[in-house]
Design an enzyme around this catalytic site. Sequence first.
Site, mmCIF file in Angstrom:
data_model
loop_
_atom_site.group_PDB
_atom_site.id
_atom_site.type_symbol
_atom_site.label_atom_id
_atom_site.label_comp_id
_atom_site.label_asym_id
_atom_site.label_seq_id
_atom_site.Cartn_x
_atom_site.Cartn_y
_atom_site.Cartn_z
ATOM 1 N N ASP A 102 108.385 107.159 121.893
ATOM 2 C CA ASP A 102 109.684 106.500 122.083
ATOM 3 C C ASP A 102 109.709 105.175 121.319
ATOM 4 O OD1 ASP A 102 112.261 106.478 123.752
ATOM 5 O OD2 ASP A 102 111.448 104.459 123.991
ATOM 6 N N TYR B 248 112.539 97.013 118.532
ATOM 7 C CA TYR B 248 111.155 96.653 118.853
ATOM 8 C C TYR B 248 110.431 96.033 117.647
ATOM 9 C CZ TYR B 248 111.960 99.879 122.824
ATOM 10 O OH TYR B 248 112.460 100.537 123.911
ATOM 11 N N LYS C 136 116.419 104.268 118.517
ATOM 12 C CA LYS C 136 117.657 103.752 119.139
ATOM 13 C C LYS C 136 118.416 102.836 118.198
ATOM 14 C CE LYS C 136 114.951 103.748 123.379
ATOM 15 N NZ LYS C 136 113.622 103.242 122.962
ATOM 16 N N HIS D 140 121.184 101.883 122.061
ATOM 17 C CA HIS D 140 120.172 101.150 122.838
ATOM 18 C C HIS D 140 120.770 100.436 124.056
ATOM 19 C CE1 HIS D 140 115.963 99.241 122.329
ATOM 20 N NE2 HIS D 140 116.298 99.263 123.601
ATOM 21 N N LEU E 144 106.322 101.731 135.139
ATOM 22 C CA LEU E 144 105.343 101.038 136.000
ATOM 23 C C LEU E 144 105.849 99.646 136.383
ATOM 24 C CD1 LEU E 144 102.132 102.004 133.962
ATOM 25 C CD2 LEU E 144 103.011 103.113 136.034
ATOM 26 N N LYS F 52 103.875 102.565 128.696
ATOM 27 C CA LYS F 52 103.312 101.900 127.522
ATOM 28 C C LYS F 52 101.942 101.333 127.875
ATOM 29 C CE LYS F 52 102.377 97.754 125.857
ATOM 30 N NZ LYS F 52 101.756 96.634 126.549
ATOM 31 N N SER F 53 100.975 101.589 127.021
ATOM 32 C CA SER F 53 99.699 100.892 127.132
ATOM 33 C C SER F 53 99.071 100.825 125.753
ATOM 34 C CB SER F 53 98.732 101.603 128.086
ATOM 35 O OG SER F 53 97.524 100.867 128.117
ATOM 36 N N ARG G 293 93.796 103.899 129.583
ATOM 37 C CA ARG G 293 95.059 103.930 130.334
ATOM 38 C C ARG G 293 96.021 104.963 129.749
ATOM 39 N NH1 ARG G 293 96.235 97.518 131.420
ATOM 40 N NH2 ARG G 293 94.664 97.247 133.054
HETATM 41 P P1 A2P Z 1 98.289 97.398 128.785
HETATM 42 O O1 A2P Z 1 99.186 97.654 127.600
HETATM 43 O O2 A2P Z 1 97.413 96.188 128.609
HETATM 44 O O3 A2P Z 1 97.529 98.623 129.228
HETATM 45 P P2 A2P Z 1 105.626 99.747 131.690
HETATM 46 O O4 A2P Z 1 105.269 101.002 130.961
HETATM 47 O O5 A2P Z 1 106.224 99.927 133.025
HETATM 48 O O6 A2P Z 1 106.435 98.786 130.814
HETATM 49 O O7 A2P Z 1 104.237 98.981 132.000
HETATM 50 C C1 A2P Z 1 103.458 98.505 130.949
HETATM 51 C C2 A2P Z 1 102.445 97.531 131.508
HETATM 52 O O8 A2P Z 1 101.572 98.194 132.422
HETATM 53 C C3 A2P Z 1 101.600 96.930 130.448
HETATM 54 O O9 A2P Z 1 101.315 95.593 130.826
HETATM 55 C C4 A2P Z 1 100.320 97.788 130.484
HETATM 56 O O10 A2P Z 1 99.232 96.993 130.060
HETATM 57 C C5 A2P Z 1 100.228 98.159 131.933
HETATM 58 N N1 A2P Z 1 99.666 99.505 132.150
HETATM 59 C C6 A2P Z 1 99.979 100.640 131.503
HETATM 60 N N2 A2P Z 1 99.287 101.682 131.967
HETATM 61 C C7 A2P Z 1 98.486 101.197 132.945
HETATM 62 C C8 A2P Z 1 97.528 101.792 133.791
HETATM 63 N N3 A2P Z 1 97.247 103.089 133.735
HETATM 64 N N4 A2P Z 1 96.888 100.985 134.689
HETATM 65 C C9 A2P Z 1 97.158 99.663 134.757
HETATM 66 N N5 A2P Z 1 98.067 99.049 133.989
HETATM 67 C C10 A2P Z 1 98.729 99.801 133.071
#
Ligand code: A2P
Length: 279
Positions: free
Chosen positions: A44, A49, A74, A107, A189, A229-230, A235
Amino acid sequence: MTSSITLRSGVELPRVGFGTYKIPAADADEAVATALEVGYRHIDCAAMYGNERDVGRGIRASRVPRTDLFVTSKLDNPYHAVADVRPAFERSLSDLGLDYLDLYLIHWPLARSTDFVATWEAMSKLPATGLVRAVGVSNFTVAHLRAAIAGTGLVPEVNQVEVTPYLRQDELRAFHRENEILTEAWSPLARGRAVADPVVVALASQLGRTPAQVVLGWHLQRGDVVLPKSTRRERMVQNLNLFGFELSPEAMALLDALDSGERSGSDPDIVEVDGGRRS
Ligand code: A2P
């Protein structure tokens, strides 16, 4: 629970996508390449961005066949004028280095400063070019959707909005269901807040899953697509590994009860072209 879902038009997409919001351009190419390596097939993106060239490099580096991928982008806020829609779309395509997109979304509605109904009509003409398979919107409320549909007779296939245990969006999701619009959850998240929630942490230890898996499982069991997103490989792996367990009705109810209407990102009624916060 299936790992993919089909839009009204027959276009199929994986229910877990990799979100690229807030991944700095300098890291995006490696993050996307890693995501594809660990098994993501849905990416996505957005012009807003500021990292589409880097995301595109990551996609190309992975050598995953294009037809195995589902890529969304978007329309950025400054390009809502009807004449700007196609050039902005083609810019994303060229920045990503792709021949076509799978999905293209408006968007933000920008309802106070633009004629978003006309923008939606212009978007609806894009699939006929053969350069995009499906079109939809993002951050639209029920009022925006009603206006767009009433003004054009055309129903978006997707609305990508903030959905979290703190912002269940049940009224909007009911409207989506009635109109066969797929709900995609951004920041599923709650930007990381939900993984530290004591209710989530307790459920995770009971189930032998991670907090992120519990929250993402809640979304999937409600029928939505998630775009976590990570930038960390372990993760990314966790966030994709969601199909071997089920939350009980009691666990779902505990998570449902976290709803407080609190947002993690911007309010679609506030974001405008100039001065509005962006997400
Ligand atoms: P990071 O990129 O350092 O892993 P969202 O997708 O709701 O925007 O959330 C993204 C945030 O959640 C980022 O700060 C990401 O940090 C963190 N995050 C993503 N996956 C996990 C996970 N499995 N456990 C803990 N934190 C996570």
